[in-house]
Design a protein around this motif. Structure first.
Motif, PDB file in Angstrom:
ATOM      1  N   ALA A   1      37.480 141.639 106.588  1.00 12.73           N
ATOM      2  CA  ALA A   1      36.790 142.909 106.067  1.00 12.73           C
ATOM      3  C   ALA A   1      35.356 142.519 105.598  1.00 12.73           C
ATOM      4  O   ALA A   1      34.417 143.275 105.867  1.00 12.73           O
TER       5      ALA A   1
ATOM      6  N   ARG B   1      31.899 144.274 107.448  1.00  6.61           N
ATOM      7  CA  ARG B   1      30.971 144.961 106.821  1.00  6.61           C
ATOM      8  C   ARG B   1      29.531 144.302 106.943  1.00  6.61           C
ATOM      9  O   ARG B   1      28.730 145.298 107.197  1.00  6.61           O
TER      10      ARG B   1
ATOM     11  N   GLN C   1      35.991 147.762 112.784  1.00  5.31           N
ATOM     12  CA  GLN C   1      37.107 146.863 112.534  1.00  5.31           C
ATOM     13  C   GLN C   1      37.064 145.469 113.287  1.00  5.31           C
ATOM     14  O   GLN C   1      36.294 145.355 114.195  1.00  5.31           O
TER      15      GLN C   1
END
Length: 201
Positions: A96, A100, A106
């Protein structure tokens, strides 16, 4: 046996405690390195510093690694618990984090490859303690030496992330250019050639 029953309840609980009690859980690192205020390098350094911190304890850390390797070779119910707590949870958090910073909605397969490589740098050092101590003992000889590993691994990981960013940029399809509009003087209808009649007598 009386002490085991008194403090842990049974042998299974004692065995489980040996996995996490000496050094804590990697899952506990997740809130630290996932703080939105951290730059990517600061987050990676935070992860490596926490993951490698137990190596400050030298021989105790090597004993714990031997126990984990035995569990991987001869798994019990504890292996699934450890996989979920100290492997899967930190790995998903790292995925994750990388999504970012790479601007991805995803994780895809290449992002998972990158994630497993980034987190694997710490796990490799853990499992290679015996090799490092046999070949270059000064690299793990003190807490300061261990902390230097955290600094270097953060730099190495940043280079891998930059490489993946460039690879994705090159892989993006080029935006098709708009077709050129015909100039006003050019007609799509071919001109007819008219033959001149000869005026000679």
């Amino acid at each position: 046996m009386a002490s085991v029953s008194y403090y842990f309840g049974d042998k299974a609980a004692l065995y489980a405690a040996l996995f996490s009690a000496p050094f804590g859980s990697l899952q506990s690192l997740v809130p630290d390195f996932m703080r939105p205020c951290l730059s990517l390098r600061a987050a990676l350094h935070c992860f490596y510093q926490g993951a490698l911190g137990p190596l400050h304890d030298g021989e105790m850390a090597r004993q714990v690694v031997r126990l984990h390797i035995r569990e991987m070779l001869e798994p019990t119910a504890q292996w699934q618990i450890e996989l979920a707590k100290d492997v899967r949870a930190p790995n998903e958090a790292m995925a994750a984090l990388l999504c970012r910073h790479l601007g991805l909605p995803q994780a895809d397969d290449d992002l998972h490859r990158l994630t497993l490589t980034v987190t694997g740098l710490a796990f490799q050092l853990w499992s290679h303690q015996e090799v490092v101590c046999a070949m270059q003992p000064q690299l793990l000889a003190s807490p300061a030496a261990v902390d230097q590993w955290a600094e270097r691994l953060a730099d190495y990981a940043m280079t891998m992330v930059a490489t993946e960013r460039r690879r994705r940029t090159r892989a993006q399809p080029a935006t098709p250019s708009a077709p050129a509009s015909p100039s006003p003087s050019t007609s799509s209808t071919p001109r007819r050639r008219t033959a001149r009649r000869s005026t000679a007598p």
